[in-house]
Write an enzyme that holds these catalytic residues in place. Structure first.
Site, PDB file in Angstrom:
ATOM      1  CB  CYS A 279       8.982   2.062  -1.545  1.00 10.72           C
ATOM      2  SG  CYS A 279      10.098   2.423  -0.178  1.00 10.72           S
TER       3      CYS A 279
ATOM      4  CG  ASP B 265       1.759   3.893  -0.432  1.00  8.04           C
ATOM      5  OD1 ASP B 265       2.835   3.334  -0.727  1.00  8.04           O
ATOM      6  OD2 ASP B 265       1.226   3.768   0.686  1.00  8.04           O
TER       7      ASP B 265
ATOM      8  CG  HIS C  96       4.899   0.993   0.207  1.00  4.48           C
ATOM      9  ND1 HIS C  96       4.952   2.381   0.167  1.00  4.48           N
ATOM     10  CD2 HIS C  96       6.088   0.582   0.705  1.00  4.48           C
ATOM     11  CE1 HIS C  96       6.122   2.782   0.637  1.00  4.48           C
ATOM     12  NE2 HIS C  96       6.830   1.715   0.971  1.00  4.48           N
TER      13      HIS C  96
END
Length: 218
Positions: A45, A167, A169
């Site tokens: 990440c 994000d 992810h």
């Protein structure tokens, strides 16, 4: 397949009342788990957030380093020990700032938020950053080790405050920004809910480097 561009566009403001809202300037690409065919789930990440920062402000893949290049650079500059290449070791904001300078990306300025403080004390800094033409802000911590990017801030009345979170992810092949928005991979989050008060945080705030400023003038 090139990552999607400016995936926050089209989101509604998080508050209907009188607010101060500021978003990043320029354009970026959304880098996430597996977007280049490498399965980096569970460790990549920070690298993906760094790649998003490197794609700013043009929103183009040129000059965005791959994960192997990032690891090689950190090892070569002595920040990481021999054997870091090919590992699944994480990176954070400090490593990201080193790589931004190494690869000629935007300028990265580090800011440390002590444990227990949260991001409420940084809202004015973030607002000034985005209102002044700044780019995406990388965020990472210790108890909360999930790297993410901030794309904007919205400050309402009283203690009401939101940040626009990107994000990295996500796993898969997103077809459109609206798909990511509907699933919450990019969206407004209330500051107190988005960040763990038991974690310290580092921020890496991006702005145009002197070389990028010159290209803009040219």
């Amino acid at each position: 397949m090139e990552p999607l561009r400016d995936v926050h566009v089209g989101l509604s403001p998080p508050s209907r009342g009188p607010v101060r809202l500021a978003l990043l300037s320029g354009h970026y690409l959304y880098y996430h788990y597996g977007c280049d065919g490498l399965d980096d789930r569970g460790w990549g990440c920070g690298y993906r957030t760094l790649q998003t920062l490197c794609s700013w402000p043009e929103g183009q893949p040129a000059g965005v380093p791959g994960l192997a290049a990032v690891q090689a650079a950190l090892e070569d500059m002595g920040d990481k020990p021999p054997g870091f290449r090919g590992s699944r070791d994480w990176i954070g904001c400090v490593e990201a700032s080193l790589c931004l300078a190494h690869f000629g990306g935007p300028q990265g300025r580090l800011c440390h938020v002590p444990r227990g403080v949260g991001l409420h004390g940084e809202l004015e800094r973030l607002y000034s950053h985005f209102a002044g033409g700044g780019g995406p802000v990388m965020v990472g911590g210790d108890a909360d080790a999930r790297s993410k990017a901030l794309l904007g801030v919205c400050v309402g009345s009283g203690t009401e405050a939101y940040v626009l979170v990107l994000d990295p992810h996500y796993w898969g092949t997103p077809k459109s920004p609206s798909e990511l928005q509907a699933a919450g991979w990019v969206g407004w989050q209330e500051v107190s809910a988005a960040f763990d008060p038991n974690s310290f945080y580092n921020l890496c705030l991006t702005s145009l480097s002197s070389q990028q400023q010159q290209r803009t003038l040219d």
